[in-house]
Design an enzyme around this catalytic site. Sequence first.
Site, PDB file in Angstrom:
ATOM      1  N   HIS A  99      17.633 -82.429   1.979  1.00 40.48           N
ATOM      2  CA  HIS A  99      18.502 -82.021   3.078  1.00 40.48           C
ATOM      3  C   HIS A  99      19.344 -80.807   2.709  1.00 40.48           C
ATOM      4  O   HIS A  99      19.811 -80.090   3.598  1.00 40.48           O
ATOM      5  CB  HIS A  99      19.382 -83.191   3.514  1.00 40.48           C
ATOM      6  CG  HIS A  99      18.643 -84.199   4.333  1.00 40.48           C
ATOM      7  ND1 HIS A  99      19.189 -84.813   5.439  1.00 40.48           N
ATOM      8  CD2 HIS A  99      17.390 -84.700   4.218  1.00 40.48           C
ATOM      9  CE1 HIS A  99      18.306 -85.646   5.964  1.00 40.48           C
ATOM     10  NE2 HIS A  99      17.203 -85.595   5.230  1.00 40.48           N
ATOM     11  N   HIS A 267       8.170 -89.416   2.111  1.00 40.18           N
ATOM     12  CA  HIS A 267       8.313 -90.800   2.552  1.00 40.18           C
ATOM     13  C   HIS A 267       7.514 -91.777   1.695  1.00 40.18           C
ATOM     14  O   HIS A 267       7.414 -92.954   2.037  1.00 40.18           O
ATOM     15  CB  HIS A 267       7.913 -90.913   4.021  1.00 40.18           C
ATOM     16  CG  HIS A 267       8.841 -90.198   4.946  1.00 40.18           C
ATOM     17  ND1 HIS A 267       8.597 -90.047   6.296  1.00 40.18           N
ATOM     18  CD2 HIS A 267      10.031 -89.594   4.716  1.00 40.18           C
ATOM     19  CE1 HIS A 267       9.600 -89.367   6.849  1.00 40.18           C
ATOM     20  NE2 HIS A 267      10.479 -89.082   5.908  1.00 40.18           N
TER      21      HIS A 267
END
Length: 724
Positions: A99, A267
Amino acid sequence: MDGNNSNSQGKCPVMHGGNTASEGDVMAWWPRALNLEILHQKDTKPNPMGDGPSYHEALKSLDFDALKTDMHALLTDSQDWWPADYGHYGGLMIRLAWHSAGSYRLADGRGGGGSGNIRFAPLNSWPDNGNLDKARRLLWPLKKKYGNKISWADLILLAGTIAYENMGLKTFGFGFGREDIWGPEIDTYWGAEKEWLAPSDTRYEDVAKPDTMENPLAAVQMGLIYVNPEGVNGKPDPLKTAAQVRTTFARMAMNDEETAALTAGGHTVGKTHGNGDAGALGPEPEGAELENQGFGWVNPNLGGKASNAVTSGLEGAWTTNPTQFDMGYFELLFGYEWELKKSPAGAQQWQPINIKPEHMPVDASDPSQRRMPIMTDADMAMKMDPAYRAICEKFMADPAYFKDTFARAWFKLTHRDMGPKDCYFGPDVPSEELVWQDPVPAGPTGYDVARVKSAIAASGLSIAEMVATAWDSARTFRGSDKRGGANGARIRLAPQKDWDGNEPDRLAKVLGVLEPIARDAGASLADVIVLAGNVGIEQAARAAGHDVAVPFSPGRGDATDAMTDAESFDVLEPLADGYRNWQKADYVVSAEEMLLDRTQLLGLTAPEMTVLVGGMRVLGTNYGGTKHGVFTDREGALTTDFFVNLTDMAYSWVPVDRRTYEIRDRKTGKARWTATRADLVFGSNSILRAYAEVYAQDDNAGKFVADFVAAWTKVMNADRFDLA
């Protein structure tokens, strides 16, 4: 205290005149005024390190191996105040790094992890960055221990990379060298919305057409890094989400294969958090109470258990083994059918139908319990979209290829805004040259510079031709992601040689003269282009009565087509250049705002912008030879005439249309000159007028020339990271 506070609280007994609250900004009265502060946000005054040794010098004494050893140990040292999922902070650190880097957008090079900006507003308080404040606090002991030898920016991205290594991935490498900033980046436009997670419609002409998203934005909603994990505007539809994913990642310079690899690899480890009531969380860090000490999203129901955390609202891991980098993501995504369910926090998520118990991940806090895995709408897009599915099937058939593709994509994600390899430091910098790094070979330095300058001076090129060509070559530089600039002489290659703003016919003529000069001297064309600009400035200074030598450092190289990703250079094409008084089209954004944006990307200050514009005007470097802003009868001489006539009250300024003006004699009404908004702003804006008046003074002609030369040299050397 708030001077307008009329409630029962007592007023401050001393008159409190300090404008200490952000809502008291004096310019709030004039919201359309130019925000010149974006040019000075990296002033050294807020930097507590002052003029001490540079970060790159401090890096030389860093014990890289010791730092990495400590990082590995930190990952499995769970803390009671923020317990680790599965006893491992790897997923959290990867999310922090991701992020941090993931705010990068290709259009203007802003965002990204290269400055540690995730420590500050607004990024530190974006909903999508929930609980990443905890990750930074977990890293604090390492920052405290290694101090000035490691920046926060480097530490954050290293944490994600080491986390992948710790969980079994062979990473591609890592480059240190990111320097921290010390406050919010006020130059970055994140969107016009006034509320977090406002519907996507605000930033799209048509949400059904992802490519209509407002430029330069690269996220679908305010406060998100990429896409909404629940679907477009929170409505699950994997194919619609796939279209948004494709556009969003493309705006980060990622192709479909890199996008699929990053989605799957990101993920493969970690989990989402939504096992509770999101409404019970405290405010974000910037809105939190003083006693929270920068901690946001305080969860009163955490109870020391990782499984009680609430972040995105989705709940669950993607894979059976969330602390191992394996092929588990594909095995579950393609091995089961999935159905929509709601998390305990009420978020839309996908869950497998009839999953085998042994494929269920264990609880984040209690390994004796198994929990249902989940997929986001973006994950389902990897399965449902035909192009993404084909890529994923290729990965499944060749795990080694997937892991290498992901490792390279992760490296690109975390290094995209660092610039060329000259900006990389440390023992783990990959030797391989990557085209997205915009490589430039080292150029010759031993040639006779004086001889080259003499040849240029005798070439018949005009001052305007030489200066404009050098400027056009250098003006593409962006300090945001350290791309562009004169080094490489890419102005002679596609796509730059054909850009409207580079005047292809004039450019071809000038290059046709300079190329044989470079060849005969054994110099790079990149150097000779800059030298030509310097020669033009020296001639113009002499014409104004000043004998100056423009500083020059040889060594620029000439890039090749093979070293140039032409498509990725399209975003560097100028749509306007106030320095050459040019716009490609008529835009809603004003000429002065576009000038300001160009100036900020070049790393120039407001005084430097002022002196450069005034000098470029009298040198006659306007696009196409137009006379807007050429307030002089001595064109080609480096005089202060632009400022003298701009500030002379003998003239009035009359609009001709929305973009242009006439300068008229107040007594006769006769038109004397013409101008654009990019000219008149230096007499209209109170700050810029103050600078213009300095250069209009009778005693500052010499200062003007010296300042112009210094600012010019700064632009020409903006991409010379090899000189640092």
